[in-house]
Design an enzyme around this catalytic site. Sequence first.
Site, PDB file in Angstrom:
ATOM      1  N   LYS A   1      48.164  62.835  14.193  1.00  0.00           N
ATOM      2  CA  LYS A   1      48.607  61.502  13.746  1.00  0.00           C
ATOM      3  C   LYS A   1      50.104  61.417  14.008  1.00  0.00           C
ATOM      4  O   LYS A   1      50.909  61.934  13.248  1.00  0.00           O
ATOM      5  CB  LYS A   1      48.316  61.354  12.257  1.00  0.00           C
TER       6      LYS A   1
ATOM      7  N   GLY B   1      57.633  66.026   7.880  1.00  0.00           N
ATOM      8  CA  GLY B   1      58.097  64.704   7.473  1.00  0.00           C
ATOM      9  C   GLY B   1      58.924  64.795   6.208  1.00  0.00           C
ATOM     10  O   GLY B   1      59.501  65.851   5.903  1.00  0.00           O
ATOM     11  N   SER B   2      58.938  63.720   5.452  1.00  0.00           N
ATOM     12  CA  SER B   2      59.823  63.654   4.291  1.00  0.00           C
ATOM     13  C   SER B   2      59.238  64.437   3.110  1.00  0.00           C
ATOM     14  O   SER B   2      58.022  64.638   3.014  1.00  0.00           O
ATOM     15  CB  SER B   2      60.021  62.194   3.892  1.00  0.00           C
ATOM     16  N   THR B   3      60.108  64.816   2.205  1.00  0.00           N
ATOM     17  CA  THR B   3      59.677  65.569   1.026  1.00  0.00           C
ATOM     18  C   THR B   3      58.760  64.718   0.155  1.00  0.00           C
ATOM     19  O   THR B   3      57.751  65.206  -0.366  1.00  0.00           O
ATOM     20  CB  THR B   3      60.918  66.053   0.248  1.00  0.00           C
TER      21      THR B   3
ATOM     22  N   GLY C   1      55.406  64.740   1.660  1.00  0.00           N
ATOM     23  CA  GLY C   1      54.876  66.101   1.536  1.00  0.00           C
ATOM     24  C   GLY C   1      54.266  66.351   0.159  1.00  0.00           C
ATOM     25  O   GLY C   1      53.201  66.980   0.039  1.00  0.00           O
TER      26      GLY C   1
ATOM     27  N   GLU D   1      56.655  71.014   6.495  1.00  0.00           N
ATOM     28  CA  GLU D   1      58.014  71.125   7.052  1.00  0.00           C
ATOM     29  C   GLU D   1      58.736  69.851   6.634  1.00  0.00           C
ATOM     30  O   GLU D   1      58.501  68.791   7.225  1.00  0.00           O
ATOM     31  CB  GLU D   1      57.969  71.221   8.578  1.00  0.00           C
TER      32      GLU D   1
ATOM     33  N   CYS E   1      66.121  67.266  10.936  1.00  0.00           N
ATOM     34  CA  CYS E   1      65.971  67.871   9.610  1.00  0.00           C
ATOM     35  C   CYS E   1      67.014  68.957   9.384  1.00  0.00           C
ATOM     36  O   CYS E   1      67.470  69.181   8.278  1.00  0.00           O
ATOM     37  CB  CYS E   1      64.568  68.430   9.461  1.00  0.00           C
TER      38      CYS E   1
ATOM     39  N   GLU F   1      69.373  63.918   1.550  1.00  0.00           N
ATOM     40  CA  GLU F   1      69.265  63.829   3.003  1.00  0.00           C
ATOM     41  C   GLU F   1      69.515  62.381   3.445  1.00  0.00           C
ATOM     42  O   GLU F   1      68.803  61.470   3.037  1.00  0.00           O
ATOM     43  CB  GLU F   1      67.857  64.264   3.444  1.00  0.00           C
TER      44      GLU F   1
END
Length: 497
Positions: free
Chosen positions: A194, A247-249, A252, A269, A303, A400
């Site tokens: 995806k 991707g983003s936290t 995640g 990640e 990142c 971030e």
Amino acid sequence: MTTSLDNPQFSILSSVREFVSSPHQLFIDNEFVDAADGATFETFDPATEGLITSIASAGTVDVDRAVNSAYAALPVWSQLPPAVRFALMTRLADLIDENVESFAQIDSLDVGKPIATVRMADVPLAADALRYYAGWASKIEGSTHTPNIPGTTVYTRREPIGVVGAIVPWNFPVAGAMWKVAPALAAGCTVVLKPAEQSSLSALLLARLIAEAGIPPGVVNVVTGLGEVAGVALVEHEKVARISFTGSTAVGIDISRRAASTLKTVSLELGGKCPNIIFADADIATAATVAASAIFFNTGQTCSAGSRLMVERSVYDEVLEIITAAADQLVVGPGLDETSTMGPLVSDEQYRRVTGYVKLGQEVGAKAIRGGTQTKGDGYFVAPTILVDADDQMPIVQEEIFGPVLTVQTFDSADEVIARANDVSYGLAAGVWTSNLNTAHKVASSLKVGTVWTNTYNYLDASVPWGGMKASGHGRDMGREGLESHLQTKAIWTAFS
Ligand code: NAD
């Protein structure tokens, strides 16, 4: 509004024009198909904000089809001789290399990346990952055991975990996809990829090459679509054994929660806020020059961006002078312009996020010595921004930003800088610059991060595990660890007399 394709200054391959103007469908079972309900989403040129094209938007039904295709292909792919899997993976790597210019033009157009970056980083990293993992296909080994029960022997088999859902972001579209797909294929798994909404075009070019390479139907499927629809459907599907996510936290965490209900394994990640630490005994000219590229590369949308520069007080002025000069030399412009060294941000959302942080930082007391004010024209361009006088608890130091925004702070001792560098929620990567071996080892071993670069920054290799600690996630892409997480162990007992 026009796109960069309409700019006569850019020489676009006719094959790329043909690709962009063709229908963009889902890739399931090695065939291109529309979404079952005909849904599409639009993708825009970040350099002009013009509409590039529409892309099929997978719904739950489409994801189910793709997963079933991958599930059916599992015995086919996992039972192919390793030498055949090796040959097919290296063939795909060759095709990716042969199409470097197409990938470069498509991702420059769609994501805004400087075209040279895609040629020199994204595409070679993708091909390298495939070649590295192709070699592992023939090196998957179990073990033999002599149990305490007389008349028995045991051996183990390392078997593919099953269908892998690979969900990736837009900042390194082709490389990011291959870091997920390649280890899965080497392990004998099949994949539903995806891609991110912002970078689906190059994933569909990749799909064409997957079919051309002769990889059997269903082994790799590509479902373009929205994260909250296609991504969620993949995470919740009971026939998906593993989610490999970058991707983003925030996403995640959502994925972890949803994946728990079907007991999937998950690797995450996630984001970073990476300290880059320069001691006074370092080669200052090199450290400061690399520190500038560590933040401004890919418009800071990396990142591992060295977004938090920490400089020993006695060399602060010297470092700042070199970094501001490097920022002044950047040529901000469309990715397709060969002279651009920094492209636009990828989207309006990113533009608002980054400029919002820069404004907030100044409101709470940081000072912009480069950038800081922004006049919006067409395209999501922001100036390279350097903020000083920031304190550790400001959001610009803790969170971030994912843009070309650097904070520069001073420190006075190794113990102090270690404690402050660790005092963020993230733990992805860090840089340490020193000529003192003791300092280098002390700092590297004390930082709670997945990667430390000593006297360099942003080096990556397919053989070296990559991933984070703390809010930067868990699990590792690349290297042997990236393969192992796609395998499960079966113990086989035999009694004899
Ligand atoms: P994002 O989390 O918004 O999206 C990433 C992917 O997840 C996209 O494909 C998206 O469609 C999908 N997605 C979104 N919501 C979902 C959901 N609820 N369920 C399933 N899938 C969903 O991230 P982004 O903005 O595209 O990327 C930027 C982030 O990625 C940054 O935080 C960056 O640090 C991180 N990143 C990390 C690494 C790493 O190696 N650690 C590498 C690159 C990027």
